[in-house]
Design an enzyme around this catalytic site. Structure first.
Site, PDB file in Angstrom:
ATOM      1  NE  ARG A 121      -3.148  -0.423   3.236  1.00  0.00           N
ATOM      2  CZ  ARG A 121      -4.104  -0.218   4.141  1.00  0.00           C
ATOM      3  NH1 ARG A 121      -5.325   0.051   3.756  1.00  0.00           N
ATOM      4  NH2 ARG A 121      -3.843  -0.282   5.422  1.00  0.00           N
ATOM      5  CG  ASP A 122       3.618   4.433   1.661  1.00  0.00           C
ATOM      6  OD1 ASP A 122       3.368   5.164   0.681  1.00  0.00           O
ATOM      7  OD2 ASP A 122       4.267   4.822   2.652  1.00  0.00           O
ATOM      8  CG  LEU A 123       6.418  -0.509  -3.982  1.00  0.00           C
ATOM      9  CD1 LEU A 123       7.328  -1.179  -2.969  1.00  0.00           C
ATOM     10  CD2 LEU A 123       6.017  -1.497  -5.061  1.00  0.00           C
TER      11      LEU A 123
END
Length: 301
Positions: A121-123
């Site tokens: 979700r926060d790549l």
């Protein structure tokens, strides 16, 4: 992980290297041409480390608080190369094939997580370390990860999982956030959201500029993700291989159904490109482009 005197802790592997973000800011080595690698990734990492050390020492000499260790920061934006980043990939120290190789390894790491029900979700480039020893990428910071267990979805952060996963809650970094994340559609977030983020990383590695323009506020960035298409890669740099542009475009489709359906499929197509074999992705047809345009008109409520 464990507990000591009522304090919980966890330990992680120390990675000697730099973030992919720092590496992309480095600029090419002397004599390099656009898209053609003239140095190994590990060489570029060592060059980035030397530059970072030099800049930190220069900063410390000008800032007594930093020199005395009274102020710590993880913001390395001041390490930006002296060269202006041009939207043609000329700033990147990585060749096209090198970029593809890195994304294969990142995709395989994400596939391992996805197989275990974990969506990052926060790549983003700042959450990928590049080891100095061998140039391998290591995906880090799963602090916003979504974990599926027993057909229920819960956030890996335990502070307040109900709030963090509530419908309409925005989690992630706008420049690398998928349209479904930008809309706050948490019920639609799955491994294909990470595939969008990998496409955004690949785009920036190839073009030298991010999918979302810099220097705009968060709301405009989210609106851009939902309603705008990024500039075509080969219009920024005609040297970018057409197959690599097609692979990147498939990752960046607004609809999750139009993207690669797994990180393995994405990695496999990148390997096909690297090996010189025909890729499976196909350029979008006119009807698909029209559908994407209609979907892009949906705005954030």
């Amino acid at each position: 992980c464990g507990e000591e005197d009522g304090h919980y802790y966890f330990a992680m592997e120390y990675v000697d290297g730099v973030t992919l973000d720092e590496l992309m800011r480095l600029g090419p080595s002397a004599g390099s041409s656009i898209g053609a690698a003239k140095e190994p990734i590990s060489g570029a990492v060592h060059r980035a480390q030397r530059r970072k050390t030099t800049m930190l020492e220069r900063c410390a000499s000008d800032n007594p608080e930093l020199k005395n260790g009274m102020r710590l920061t993880t913001d390395t934006s001041f390490l930006e190369s002296d060269q202006e980043r041009k939207p043609d990939g000329s700033h990147s120290p990585l060749g096209f094939t090198q970029s593809a190789h890195l994304l294969v390894q990142i995709a395989e790491a994400l596939a391992h997580a996805h197989q275990r029900g974990v969506v990052h979700r926060d790549l983003k480039p700042a959450n990928v370390m590049i080891a100095s020893e061998d140039g391998r990428p290591i995906v880090t910071d799963f602090g916003l990860a979504l974990v599926a267990r027993d057909n229920a979805v819960e956030c890996s952060r335990r502070l307040n999982p109900e709030r963090l996963t509530a419908h309409g809650e925005l989690l992630g970094t706008p420049a690398y956030m998928s349209p479904e994340q930008a809309r706050g559609q948490t019920d639609r977030i799955d491994e294909r959201s990470d595939i969008y983020a990998m496409g955004a990383i690949l785009y920036e590695m190839l073009a030298g500029v991010p999918v979302v323009p810099k220097n705009i506020d968060a709301y405009k960035a989210l609106t851009y993700v939902v309603s705008k298409e990024p500039a075509r890669l080969r219009s920024l740099n005609p040297r970018i291989p057409a197959d690599l542009e097609t692979i990147c475009n498939k990752c960046l489709c607004k609809s999750p159904d139009a993207r690669y359906q797994s990180a393995e499929a994405f990695a496999d197509d990148l390997k096909r490109f690297i090996d010189g074999r025909p890729i499976l992705a196909r350029p979008a047809s006119r009807s698909e482009e029209h559908t994407s345009e209609l979907q892009s008109r949906q705005v954030i409520s």
